[in-house]
Motif scaffolding. Sequence first.
Motif, PDB file in Angstrom:
ATOM      1  N   PHE A  42       8.923   2.733  10.319  1.00 41.35           N
ATOM      2  CA  PHE A  42       7.694   3.173   9.652  1.00 41.35           C
ATOM      3  C   PHE A  42       7.920   3.340   8.155  1.00 41.35           C
ATOM      4  O   PHE A  42       7.088   2.917   7.347  1.00 41.35           O
ATOM      5  N   TYR A  43       9.022   3.982   7.782  1.00 41.42           N
ATOM      6  CA  TYR A  43       9.289   4.194   6.359  1.00 41.42           C
ATOM      7  C   TYR A  43       9.400   2.867   5.616  1.00 41.42           C
ATOM      8  O   TYR A  43       8.921   2.737   4.484  1.00 41.42           O
ATOM      9  N   SER A  44      10.017   1.878   6.254  1.00 32.41           N
ATOM     10  CA  SER A  44      10.108   0.559   5.635  1.00 32.41           C
ATOM     11  C   SER A  44       8.729  -0.078   5.524  1.00 32.41           C
ATOM     12  O   SER A  44       8.387  -0.661   4.483  1.00 32.41           O
ATOM     13  N   ALA A  45       7.930   0.033   6.577  1.00 31.64           N
ATOM     14  CA  ALA A  45       6.591  -0.571   6.571  1.00 31.64           C
ATOM     15  C   ALA A  45       5.689   0.095   5.545  1.00 31.64           C
ATOM     16  O   ALA A  45       4.810  -0.555   4.951  1.00 31.64           O
ATOM     17  N   TRP A  46       5.905   1.395   5.301  1.00 33.31           N
ATOM     18  CA  TRP A  46       5.037   2.128   4.384  1.00 33.31           C
ATOM     19  C   TRP A  46       5.093   1.570   2.965  1.00 33.31           C
ATOM     20  O   TRP A  46       4.114   1.631   2.229  1.00 33.31           O
ATOM     21  N   ASP A  47       6.210   0.976   2.596  1.00 32.57           N
ATOM     22  CA  ASP A  47       6.333   0.426   1.257  1.00 32.57           C
ATOM     23  C   ASP A  47       5.265  -0.640   1.004  1.00 32.57           C
ATOM     24  O   ASP A  47       4.626  -0.648  -0.054  1.00 32.57           O
ATOM     25  N   ASP A  48       5.044  -1.518   1.962  1.00 32.90           N
ATOM     26  CA  ASP A  48       4.008  -2.552   1.811  1.00 32.90           C
ATOM     27  C   ASP A  48       2.611  -1.975   1.983  1.00 32.90           C
ATOM     28  O   ASP A  48       1.684  -2.327   1.256  1.00 32.90           O
ATOM     29  N   ILE A  49       2.441  -1.082   2.953  1.00 37.64           N
ATOM     30  CA  ILE A  49       1.121  -0.493   3.209  1.00 37.64           C
ATOM     31  C   ILE A  49       0.598   0.227   1.977  1.00 37.64           C
ATOM     32  O   ILE A  49      -0.578   0.122   1.617  1.00 37.64           O
ATOM     33  N   SER A  50       1.474   0.942   1.286  1.00 35.42           N
ATOM     34  CA  SER A  50       1.034   1.824   0.209  1.00 35.42           C
ATOM     35  C   SER A  50       0.938   1.146  -1.152  1.00 35.42           C
ATOM     36  O   SER A  50       0.414   1.729  -2.099  1.00 35.42           O
ATOM     37  N   ARG A  51       1.433  -0.065  -1.278  1.00 32.93           N
ATOM     38  CA  ARG A  51       1.411  -0.743  -2.583  1.00 32.93           C
ATOM     39  C   ARG A  51      -0.006  -1.074  -3.043  1.00 32.93           C
ATOM     40  O   ARG A  51      -0.318  -1.016  -4.236  1.00 32.93           O
ATOM     41  N   ASP A  52      -0.855  -1.422  -2.104  1.00 30.59           N
ATOM     42  CA  ASP A  52      -2.207  -1.881  -2.425  1.00 30.59           C
ATOM     43  C   ASP A  52      -3.227  -0.818  -2.038  1.00 30.59           C
ATOM     44  O   ASP A  52      -3.177  -0.271  -0.932  1.00 30.59           O
ATOM     45  N   ARG A  53      -4.161  -0.517  -2.944  1.00 30.63           N
ATOM     46  CA  ARG A  53      -5.134   0.546  -2.674  1.00 30.63           C
ATOM     47  C   ARG A  53      -5.977   0.259  -1.436  1.00 30.63           C
ATOM     48  O   ARG A  53      -6.206   1.153  -0.612  1.00 30.63           O
ATOM     49  N   GLU A  54      -6.460  -0.957  -1.297  1.00 39.52           N
ATOM     50  CA  GLU A  54      -7.325  -1.278  -0.162  1.00 39.52           C
ATOM     51  C   GLU A  54      -6.560  -1.256   1.155  1.00 39.52           C
ATOM     52  O   GLU A  54      -7.077  -0.767   2.170  1.00 39.52           O
ATOM     53  N   THR A  55      -5.346  -1.774   1.151  1.00 40.53           N
ATOM     54  CA  THR A  55      -4.531  -1.747   2.368  1.00 40.53           C
ATOM     55  C   THR A  55      -4.220  -0.309   2.768  1.00 40.53           C
ATOM     56  O   THR A  55      -4.308   0.063   3.945  1.00 40.53           O
ATOM     57  N   PHE A  56      -3.859   0.498   1.788  1.00 40.48           N
ATOM     58  CA  PHE A  56      -3.595   1.915   2.043  1.00 40.48           C
ATOM     59  C   PHE A  56      -4.819   2.609   2.634  1.00 40.48           C
ATOM     60  O   PHE A  56      -4.734   3.304   3.646  1.00 40.48           O
ATOM     61  N   THR A  57      -5.971   2.430   2.004  1.00 43.41           N
ATOM     62  CA  THR A  57      -7.188   3.108   2.448  1.00 43.41           C
ATOM     63  C   THR A  57      -7.555   2.693   3.867  1.00 43.41           C
ATOM     64  O   THR A  57      -7.926   3.529   4.702  1.00 43.41           O
ATOM     65  N   ALA A  58      -7.434   1.399   4.162  1.00 42.48           N
ATOM     66  CA  ALA A  58      -7.761   0.918   5.506  1.00 42.48           C
ATOM     67  C   ALA A  58      -6.808   1.508   6.539  1.00 42.48           C
ATOM     68  O   ALA A  58      -7.226   1.897   7.639  1.00 42.48           O
ATOM     69  N   TRP A  59      -5.518   1.597   6.187  1.00 43.54           N
ATOM     70  CA  TRP A  59      -4.544   2.169   7.116  1.00 43.54           C
ATOM     71  C   TRP A  59      -4.849   3.636   7.374  1.00 43.54           C
ATOM     72  O   TRP A  59      -4.809   4.090   8.530  1.00 43.54           O
ATOM     73  N   MET A  60      -5.151   4.378   6.337  1.00 40.25           N
ATOM     74  CA  MET A  60      -5.461   5.797   6.505  1.00 40.25           C
ATOM     75  C   MET A  60      -6.736   5.991   7.321  1.00 40.25           C
ATOM     76  O   MET A  60      -6.819   6.901   8.161  1.00 40.25           O
ATOM     77  N   GLU A  61      -7.731   5.163   7.100  1.00 43.99           N
ATOM     78  CA  GLU A  61      -8.973   5.239   7.893  1.00 43.99           C
ATOM     79  C   GLU A  61      -8.659   5.070   9.371  1.00 43.99           C
ATOM     80  O   GLU A  61      -9.150   5.824  10.213  1.00 43.99           O
TER      81      GLU A  61
END
Length: 269
Positions: free
Chosen positions: A241-260
Amino acid sequence: MIVPLARAVSEHVHDGATVALEGFTHLIPFAAGHEIIRQQRRELTLIRMTPDVVYDQMIGMGTASKLIFSWGGNPGVGSLHRFRDAVENGWPRPLEIDEHSHAGMAARYTAGASGLPFAVLRGYRGSDLAVRSDTIADVQCPFTAEVLAAVPAINPDVTIVHAQRADRAGNVQMWGIVGVQKEAVMAAGRVIVTVEEVVDVLDPVPGAVVLPAWVLSAVCVVPNGSHPSYAAGYSTRDNAFYSAWDDISRDRETFTAWMEQHVLESARV
């Protein structure tokens, strides 16, 4: 005393509060951080030694206006991209920061827990942190005339920690790598603890810390409440998960969609 997490956050975490979510390497209270996000708390001053992914998520969702911290990063991976975006670009809102060393943060919590106005240490002598923060000052020892650094006490409105277990009276037991949780709890006005389970008896464990019920405001049963970190004796760290979070959190839209999908639409007790 033992209540659902949603109720504990609703009753004890208010807009504009100073809130410390502590836990070092393991016992990081992710579930509580997610509940604060779901309840859309705003203008929080977040406090934490080593803010990592849980604060990246909270900052990225707009809960925080200020961060008091020592070292921030995705441990073993790299930067906190939502934290950096808030500091560098003001997204989703500007974030004020007050940076300290680990020793400075620990000293501030200890002063708060001891009822003292400030702490004294040598750790900042020769560091440029002192010129970047209005919470580091020089003080002269009245006995030796040595010039030392002074830092103000931290007294959070609310401290939140995760632990392995509680008994039915609300006493909490934690063990393993224990950072400043005890000090952060004793320094706070209100305390929420999430635990893996409730048991009849807290059997002794080598090196365990017991937080007595009288210092706690709420205890919440949240199994796996520290994921993706871990709780010694109950779970293991989710390194993927910690490794995957680096890609998830780089982009605002990807981050927001993941959090939703994974936080806002998720229901926890």
